[in-house]
Design a protein around this motif. Structure first.
Motif, mmCIF file in Angstrom:
data_model
loop_
_atom_site.group_PDB
_atom_site.id
_atom_site.type_symbol
_atom_site.label_atom_id
_atom_site.label_comp_id
_atom_site.label_asym_id
_atom_site.label_seq_id
_atom_site.Cartn_x
_atom_site.Cartn_y
_atom_site.Cartn_z
ATOM 1 N N MET A 1 -8.679 25.112 -3.464
ATOM 2 C CA MET A 1 -7.920 24.662 -2.320
ATOM 3 C C MET A 1 -8.637 25.077 -1.029
ATOM 4 O O MET A 1 -8.711 24.287 -0.101
ATOM 5 C CB MET A 1 -6.510 25.249 -2.383
ATOM 6 C CG MET A 1 -5.590 24.734 -1.341
ATOM 7 S SD MET A 1 -3.955 25.348 -1.724
ATOM 8 C CE MET A 1 -3.042 24.727 -0.400
ATOM 9 N N ALA A 2 -9.110 26.312 -0.990
ATOM 10 C CA ALA A 2 -9.826 26.776 0.200
ATOM 11 C C ALA A 2 -11.065 25.923 0.443
ATOM 12 O O ALA A 2 -11.320 25.492 1.578
ATOM 13 C CB ALA A 2 -10.200 28.244 0.047
ATOM 14 N N ALA A 3 -11.838 25.673 -0.590
ATOM 15 C CA ALA A 3 -13.054 24.875 -0.453
ATOM 16 C C ALA A 3 -12.734 23.455 0.023
ATOM 17 O O ALA A 3 -13.454 22.900 0.861
ATOM 18 C CB ALA A 3 -13.808 24.833 -1.771
ATOM 19 N N ALA A 4 -11.674 22.892 -0.497
ATOM 20 C CA ALA A 4 -11.291 21.534 -0.106
ATOM 21 C C ALA A 4 -10.959 21.446 1.385
ATOM 22 O O ALA A 4 -11.120 20.390 2.000
ATOM 23 C CB ALA A 4 -10.108 21.061 -0.932
ATOM 24 N N HIS A 5 -10.516 22.553 1.961
ATOM 25 C CA HIS A 5 -10.153 22.577 3.384
ATOM 26 C C HIS A 5 -11.198 23.283 4.241
ATOM 27 O O HIS A 5 -10.961 23.543 5.423
ATOM 28 C CB HIS A 5 -8.779 23.215 3.546
ATOM 29 C CG HIS A 5 -7.695 22.387 2.949
ATOM 30 N ND1 HIS A 5 -7.202 21.255 3.549
ATOM 31 C CD2 HIS A 5 -7.029 22.492 1.774
ATOM 32 C CE1 HIS A 5 -6.275 20.708 2.791
ATOM 33 N NE2 HIS A 5 -6.155 21.438 1.690
ATOM 34 N N SER A 8 -12.251 29.969 4.042
ATOM 35 C CA SER A 8 -12.494 31.014 3.041
ATOM 36 C C SER A 8 -11.209 31.289 2.267
ATOM 37 O O SER A 8 -10.100 31.030 2.746
ATOM 38 C CB SER A 8 -12.978 32.297 3.710
ATOM 39 O OG SER A 8 -11.926 32.885 4.451
ATOM 40 N N VAL A 9 -11.368 31.842 1.094
ATOM 41 C CA VAL A 9 -10.218 32.196 0.261
ATOM 42 C C VAL A 9 -9.368 33.244 0.972
ATOM 43 O O VAL A 9 -8.131 33.159 0.976
ATOM 44 C CB VAL A 9 -10.677 32.689 -1.130
ATOM 45 C CG1 VAL A 9 -9.507 33.221 -1.936
ATOM 46 C CG2 VAL A 9 -11.378 31.573 -1.885
ATOM 47 N N SER A 10 -10.013 34.220 1.586
ATOM 48 C CA SER A 10 -9.241 35.258 2.282
ATOM 49 C C SER A 10 -8.439 34.671 3.444
ATOM 50 O O SER A 10 -7.291 35.056 3.676
ATOM 51 C CB SER A 10 -10.153 36.384 2.768
ATOM 52 O OG SER A 10 -11.108 35.889 3.679
ATOM 53 N N TYR A 11 -9.003 33.715 4.164
ATOM 54 C CA TYR A 11 -8.269 33.078 5.252
ATOM 55 C C TYR A 11 -7.091 32.269 4.708
ATOM 56 O O TYR A 11 -5.994 32.293 5.283
ATOM 57 C CB TYR A 11 -9.199 32.185 6.082
ATOM 58 C CG TYR A 11 -8.492 31.546 7.251
ATOM 59 C CD1 TYR A 11 -7.990 32.316 8.300
ATOM 60 C CD2 TYR A 11 -8.302 30.172 7.290
ATOM 61 C CE1 TYR A 11 -7.330 31.730 9.366
ATOM 62 C CE2 TYR A 11 -7.645 29.573 8.359
ATOM 63 C CZ TYR A 11 -7.159 30.360 9.391
ATOM 64 O OH TYR A 11 -6.497 29.779 10.439
ATOM 65 N N LEU A 12 -7.285 31.597 3.612
ATOM 66 C CA LEU A 12 -6.198 30.855 2.979
ATOM 67 C C LEU A 12 -5.033 31.786 2.653
ATOM 68 O O LEU A 12 -3.882 31.487 2.956
ATOM 69 C CB LEU A 12 -6.687 30.155 1.709
ATOM 70 C CG LEU A 12 -5.633 29.417 0.896
ATOM 71 C CD1 LEU A 12 -5.049 28.248 1.675
ATOM 72 C CD2 LEU A 12 -6.231 28.938 -0.413
ATOM 73 N N HIS A 13 -5.343 32.931 2.063
ATOM 74 C CA HIS A 13 -4.287 33.893 1.730
ATOM 75 C C HIS A 13 -3.622 34.451 2.990
ATOM 76 O O HIS A 13 -2.403 34.656 2.998
ATOM 77 C CB HIS A 13 -4.845 35.013 0.848
ATOM 78 C CG HIS A 13 -5.117 34.543 -0.543
ATOM 79 N ND1 HIS A 13 -4.124 34.346 -1.471
ATOM 80 C CD2 HIS A 13 -6.283 34.209 -1.161
ATOM 81 C CE1 HIS A 13 -4.651 33.917 -2.602
ATOM 82 N NE2 HIS A 13 -5.957 33.819 -2.439
ATOM 83 N N ARG A 14 -4.376 34.661 4.048
ATOM 84 C CA ARG A 14 -3.784 35.135 5.309
ATOM 85 C C ARG A 14 -2.816 34.100 5.882
ATOM 86 O O ARG A 14 -1.788 34.449 6.460
ATOM 87 C CB ARG A 14 -4.867 35.472 6.329
ATOM 88 C CG ARG A 14 -5.496 36.824 6.110
ATOM 89 C CD ARG A 14 -6.281 37.297 7.332
ATOM 90 N NE ARG A 14 -7.288 36.349 7.789
ATOM 91 C CZ ARG A 14 -8.553 36.315 7.375
ATOM 92 N NH1 ARG A 14 -8.975 37.177 6.479
ATOM 93 N NH2 ARG A 14 -9.387 35.414 7.858
#
Length: 95
Positions: A1-5, A8-14
């Motif tokens: 999901m992070a890559a599609a947008h 970064s994964v950490s930003y997605l979780h934030r």
């Protein structure tokens, strides 16, 4: 999901920290909602519950049933049966 947008994964979780849910919980809720919608769809009445579950990424029927029951307080098969009773199939002339 992070890559599609392109984030970064950490930003997605934030992004999800302020919403009192996790990324995986949100994804699961979206998949369950789409399965629920399909179970209520008159055109999909002949499609078995496990196929609808698989369509939305649930490879194990028992896991899907438990998740659906937990989210909606009713098993998917009963949900479909109740919805069918409230919304009988339309004849071909109505399409």
């Amino acid at each position: 999901m992070a890559a599609a947008h392109h984030i970064s994964v950490s930003y997605l979780h934030r992004l999800f920290q302020d919403h009192e849910t996790t990324v995986s919980a949100w994804i699961r809720s979206q998949r369950l909602e789409r399965a629920r919608r399909d179970l209520a769809e008159p055109a999909l009445r002949a499609v078995p519950v496990h196929r609808i579950a698989a369509r939305w990424g649930f490879s194990d029927h028992a896991t899907f049933t438990r998740s659906f029951r937990s989210a909606y307080d009713i098993p998917p098969k009963e949900y479909r049966q109740q919805h069918v009773l409230r919304h009988p199939a339309r004849s071909g002339r109505d399409l």
